[in-house]
Design an enzyme around this catalytic site. Structure first.
Site, PDB file in Angstrom:
ATOM      1  CG  HIS A 147      -1.915   0.957   1.406  1.00 29.12           C
ATOM      2  ND1 HIS A 147      -1.687   2.248   1.806  1.00 29.12           N
ATOM      3  CD2 HIS A 147      -3.251   0.860   1.208  1.00 29.12           C
ATOM      4  CE1 HIS A 147      -2.839   2.906   1.856  1.00 29.12           C
ATOM      5  NE2 HIS A 147      -3.803   2.088   1.495  1.00 29.12           N
ATOM      6  CE  LYS A 159      -7.158  -0.212   6.357  1.00 31.25           C
ATOM      7  NZ  LYS A 159      -7.995   0.211   5.229  1.00 31.25           N
ATOM      8  CB  CYS A 189      -3.712   3.320  -1.483  1.00 29.38           C
ATOM      9  SG  CYS A 189      -4.858   4.621  -1.076  1.00 29.38           S
ATOM     10  CD  GLN A 212      -6.839  -4.646   4.340  1.00 35.33           C
ATOM     11  OE1 GLN A 212      -7.749  -5.345   4.792  1.00 35.33           O
ATOM     12  NE2 GLN A 212      -7.011  -3.374   4.050  1.00 35.33           N
ATOM     13  CG  ASP A 271       0.591  -2.611   6.026  1.00 41.53           C
ATOM     14  OD1 ASP A 271      -0.333  -2.774   6.830  1.00 41.53           O
ATOM     15  OD2 ASP A 271       0.492  -1.941   4.985  1.00 41.53           O
TER      16      ASP A 271
HETATM   17  C1  LIG Z   1      -2.424  -3.095   3.372  1.00 41.33           C
HETATM   18  C2  LIG Z   1      -2.745  -1.722   3.879  1.00 41.33           C
HETATM   19  N1  LIG Z   1      -1.802  -1.009   4.486  1.00 41.33           N
HETATM   20  C3  LIG Z   1      -2.031   0.216   4.978  1.00 41.33           C
HETATM   21  C4  LIG Z   1      -3.263   0.802   4.867  1.00 41.33           C
HETATM   22  C5  LIG Z   1      -3.464   2.172   5.419  1.00 41.33           C
HETATM   23  O1  LIG Z   1      -4.394   2.153   6.454  1.00 41.33           O
HETATM   24  P1  LIG Z   1      -4.862   3.508   7.114  1.00 41.33           P
HETATM   25  O2  LIG Z   1      -5.437   4.336   6.010  1.00 41.33           O
HETATM   26  O3  LIG Z   1      -5.867   3.088   8.123  1.00 41.33           O
HETATM   27  O4  LIG Z   1      -3.649   4.147   7.706  1.00 41.33           O
HETATM   28  C6  LIG Z   1      -4.288   0.110   4.229  1.00 41.33           C
HETATM   29  C7  LIG Z   1      -5.614   0.728   4.025  1.00 41.33           C
HETATM   30  O5  LIG Z   1      -6.391   0.333   3.195  1.00 41.33           O
HETATM   31  C8  LIG Z   1      -4.025  -1.187   3.734  1.00 41.33           C
HETATM   32  O6  LIG Z   1      -4.979  -1.898   3.128  1.00 41.33           O
END
Ligand SMILES: Cc1ncc(COP(=O)(O)O)c(C=O)c1O
Length: 423
Positions: A138, A240, A379, A217, A214
């Site tokens: 992401h 999430k 993203c 998910q 990260d």
């Molecule tokens: C794999 C992954 N990493 C990071 C993020 C970023 O999350 P946040 O916008 O809650 O900081 C997301 C959000 O969709 C994501 O799917």
């Protein structure tokens, strides 16, 4: 995943599977209609809906306990502090951290990653060092490292992906040479791929690199055990995983967090301030400057309780079953192409293209039938580049989704094809 080492809170092998219909009934938002159809919410990768106990915990806090924490010696402030810190302890248990001092509240996954890049990164990454990430990250696990690399004169490398949406690990040992930090997603928000993060962590450690996972998910969808994974940092977002927006967490190994300089300066993160200099508070507060998201932490604590009561292995099983059903049915829609690996290797995510129909048109037409999916680059522009697509449509599932939701999606996609004269 080493289920055997899960905490009592997160593990549920001895528990019966939840009554999923009763679970669904806990989410008031799902009772509404959109364009005259019952809401069919399939954008859970972006954010999840909130069950009654989370709404009630936050409501009760504001109605009965609202006070600033850590500072007051009056009863309500002390109670607010207990709720705020109690949530932290349950979050620590949920991911099997050794101590709640290893849990830093942040705004979200993005801020957790930026915190590590800005503090650990500036202190440890210098000219000529390498940072390794993957081609399926992401943007929030790419851009902070690109900023750090620019600032420190470091180089960036990435683990490539193959057409099936898996990481290509053949050259991992070579890629790891001279690497200071590896930043890798546990589960892709586009391809759904669940990556072998324990294996990558083990290899990275052999090369003296630290590892940030990260978990945006992963933590909401499957048992995650930081001790079994052996990772140094894990980032995730409350919104999430049934909790409110505005709060997320950084797990960090205590020795690393102790050695890191603070992120932001201000109230609560200090021990002593003079007009010349300051000293820092203990962990975790050293990284929590200013009045934090108190109600949100309490809401996240309630979300963790809710998920723990279901059992994260049951959550994973439910989503795996649903995504397997979804992939089978999606593959019957003419012209539809789902990206990513087979159901057994993925989370509850299915990103797809449908002939030449633009994903935004797909999402808008489905909305006319009350079905909420996401369309765009998610993203993850490097993934779009790899597959040479401008955008993708994506359906993603959570605990309240059912096979009936998948059936509505499939009917909706046939309707989309009809509108575009494809059948
Ligand atoms: C794999 C992954 N990493 C990071 C993020 C970023 O999350 P946040 O916008 O809650 O900081 C997301 C959000 O969709 C994501 O799917």
């Amino acid at each position: 995943m080493a289920n055997a080492t899960l905490t009592a809170d997160a593990a549920s092998t001895s528990r019966p599977a939840p009554d999923w219909a009763a679970v669904r009934a806990d989410f008031p938002i799902l009772r509404q209609e959109v364009h005259g159809y019952p809401l069919c919410f399939l954008d859970n990768t972006a954010t999840a809906q909130k069950p009654e106990p989370v709404l009630a915990a936050m409501d009760a806090y504001y109605r009965t306990t609202n006070a600033n924490i850590h500072r007051g010696v009056y009863q309500m402030s002390e109670h607010a502090t207990e709720l705020y810190e109690g949530a932290r302890a349950r979050i620590a248990a949920f991911i099997n951290a050794r101590s709640s001092r290893e849990i830093i509240y942040t705004r979200n996954t993005t801020e957790a990653i930026n915190l590590v890049a800005a503090t650990w990164g500036r202190a440890n990454v210098g000219p000529g060092d390498a940072i390794l990430y993957t081609a399926m990250e992401h943007h929030s696990n790419l851009v902070p490292w690109q900023l750090l690399a620019q600032e420190r004169g470091a180089t960036l490398r990435y683990i490539p992906i193959d057409d099936a949406g898996r990481l290509v690990l053949d050259d991992l040992e070579t890629l790891l040479e001279g690497v200071k930090i590896v930043a890798v997603t546990y589960a892709s928000n586009v391809l759904g791929t669940i990556n072998p993060v324990a294996e990558i962590t083990e290899a990275a450690h052999r090369h003296g690199a630290v590892v940030l996972i990260d978990g945006a998910q992963a933590v909401p969808h499957m048992p995650v055990d930081v001790q079994a994974l052996g990772c140094d940092f894990l980032a995730f977002s409350s919104h999430k995983m049934l909790g409110p927006t505005g709060i997320g967490c950084l797990y960090g190994r205590r020795a690393l967090l102790e050695a890191m300089p603070p992120y932001q300066g201000g109230g609560d993160m200090i021990r002593r301030v003079t007009l010349e200099r300051s000293t820092w508070n203990d962990l975790p507060w050293k990284f929590e400057a200013g009045t934090p998201a108190i109600a949100e932490a309490i809401g996240l604590g309630a979300a963790v309780d809710y998920l723990s009561a279901l059992g994260m292995d049951h959550v994973r099983a439910h989503e795996q079953q649903l995504v397997a059903y979804a992939l089978d049915r999606l593959n019957t829609v003419p012209g539809l192409r789902v990206l990513g690996p087979p159901a057994a290797e993925r989370g509850g995510v299915a990103a797809f293209s449908l002939g030449e129909i633009h994903p935004h048109d797909i999402a808008s037409l489905l909305d006319q039938r009350g079905i909420a999916i996401r369309a765009g680059h998610h993203c993850c522009q490097p993934i779009m580049d790899y597959y040479d697509v401008p955008a993708l449509a994506r359906a993603s599932f959570y605990i309240y989704n059912t096979e009936a939701d998948v059936d509505r999606l499939i009917d909706g996609l046939h309707f989309v094809r009809e509108v575009f004269g494809s059948e």
